[in-house]
Write a protein that holds these residues in place. Structure first.
Motif, short mmCIF file in Angstrom:
data_model
loop_
_atom_site.label_atom_id
_atom_site.label_comp_id
_atom_site.label_asym_id
_atom_site.label_seq_id
_atom_site.Cartn_x
_atom_site.Cartn_y
_atom_site.Cartn_z
N MET A 49 0.82 -1.19 0.00
CA MET A 49 0.00 0.00 0.00
C MET A 49 0.87 1.26 0.00
SD MET A 49 -3.17 -0.60 -0.09
CE MET A 49 -4.17 -2.02 -0.02
N PHE A 50 1.90 1.26 0.85
CA PHE A 50 2.78 2.43 0.90
C PHE A 50 3.42 2.69 -0.47
CE2 PHE A 50 7.17 3.98 1.27
CZ PHE A 50 6.90 5.28 1.67
N LEU A 51 3.87 1.63 -1.11
CA LEU A 51 4.52 1.80 -2.42
C LEU A 51 3.55 2.33 -3.46
CD1 LEU A 51 6.85 -1.33 -2.57
CD2 LEU A 51 7.47 1.04 -2.12
N LEU A 52 2.31 1.86 -3.44
CA LEU A 52 1.31 2.40 -4.37
C LEU A 52 1.09 3.89 -4.12
CD1 LEU A 52 -1.41 -0.41 -4.56
CD2 LEU A 52 -0.01 0.48 -6.43
N GLY A 53 1.02 4.26 -2.85
CA GLY A 53 0.88 5.67 -2.51
C GLY A 53 2.05 6.49 -3.03
N SER A 54 3.24 5.94 -2.91
CA SER A 54 4.43 6.64 -3.39
C SER A 54 4.45 6.77 -4.90
CB SER A 54 5.69 5.91 -2.91
OG SER A 54 5.75 5.92 -1.51
N ILE A 55 3.98 5.73 -5.58
CA ILE A 55 3.91 5.78 -7.05
C ILE A 55 2.98 6.90 -7.50
CG2 ILE A 55 2.99 4.51 -9.05
CD1 ILE A 55 4.20 1.96 -7.72
N TYR A 56 1.82 7.02 -6.87
CA TYR A 56 0.90 8.09 -7.22
C TYR A 56 1.43 9.45 -6.77
CZ TYR A 56 -2.77 5.14 -9.07
OH TYR A 56 -3.49 4.28 -9.86
N TYR B 130 5.14 2.25 9.28
CA TYR B 130 5.68 3.52 9.76
C TYR B 130 6.01 4.49 8.63
CZ TYR B 130 10.41 1.78 8.85
OH TYR B 130 11.54 1.30 8.26
N ASN B 131 6.42 3.99 7.46
CA ASN B 131 6.67 4.87 6.32
C ASN B 131 5.38 5.56 5.87
OD1 ASN B 131 9.50 4.41 5.81
ND2 ASN B 131 8.93 2.36 5.13
N ALA B 132 4.30 4.81 5.85
CA ALA B 132 3.01 5.36 5.44
C ALA B 132 2.47 6.35 6.47
CB ALA B 132 2.00 4.25 5.21
N ILE B 133 2.71 6.06 7.75
CA ILE B 133 2.26 6.97 8.80
C ILE B 133 3.00 8.30 8.65
CG2 ILE B 133 2.19 7.37 11.29
CD1 ILE B 133 1.95 4.26 11.57
N GLN C 107 -4.38 3.82 4.17
CA GLN C 107 -4.68 2.38 4.29
C GLN C 107 -3.49 1.64 4.90
OE1 GLN C 107 -6.07 0.60 0.62
NE2 GLN C 107 -7.52 2.27 0.26
N ALA C 108 -2.29 1.98 4.42
CA ALA C 108 -1.09 1.33 4.95
C ALA C 108 -0.83 1.75 6.40
CB ALA C 108 0.12 1.66 4.08
N ALA C 109 -1.17 2.99 6.73
CA ALA C 109 -0.99 3.47 8.10
C ALA C 109 -1.86 2.68 9.08
CB ALA C 109 -1.32 4.96 8.18
N LYS D 24 -5.12 10.09 -4.52
CA LYS D 24 -4.95 8.64 -4.45
C LYS D 24 -3.77 8.27 -3.57
CE LYS D 24 -7.04 6.95 -8.69
NZ LYS D 24 -6.82 6.18 -9.93
N SER D 25 -2.74 9.07 -3.64
CA SER D 25 -1.55 8.81 -2.84
C SER D 25 -1.89 8.76 -1.35
CB SER D 25 -0.51 9.89 -3.11
OG SER D 25 0.62 9.71 -2.30
N ILE D 26 -2.57 9.77 -0.84
CA ILE D 26 -2.89 9.81 0.59
C ILE D 26 -3.87 8.69 0.95
CG2 ILE D 26 -4.68 11.58 0.35
CD1 ILE D 26 -2.36 11.12 3.39
N GLN D 27 -4.74 8.31 0.03
CA GLN D 27 -5.66 7.20 0.31
C GLN D 27 -4.87 5.92 0.57
OE1 GLN D 27 -8.24 7.23 -3.12
NE2 GLN D 27 -9.56 8.84 -2.27
#
Length: 84
Positions: free
Chosen positions: A1-8, A34-37, A27-29, A20-23
């Protein structure tokens, strides 16, 4: 999930889309990534994909710190530093 957020977030192979990135980050948070948080906190601090909200950013930074992430201390410190 974090990687998808980073891609967007950067638009790598897809149209850049902060919403989309924050969504994906949020989800990953929920899974204590911790990266997503941290990334969610950055989004709220900067207003990327969400309405800028320093209080919400601090909540994410503090949650990340509770998980032991030391990178978050600088971002949290800067948000709470008195403005001149």
């Amino acid at each position: 999930m974090f990687l998808l957020g980073s891609i967007y977030n950067v638009g790598h192979g897809v149209d850049q889309n902060y919403t989309k990135s924050i969504q994906y980050y949020k989800q990953a948070a929920k899974l204590n990534d911790y990266n997503a948080i941290y990334a969610s906190g950055v989004c709220f601090a900067s207003g990327r994909g969400v309405q800028k909200n320093n209080s919400k950013a601090i909540e994410y930074y503090e949650r990340d710190a509770d998980l032991g992430c030391s990178d978050v201390y600088f971002g949290n410190f800067m948000l709470q530093w008195p403005k001149c």
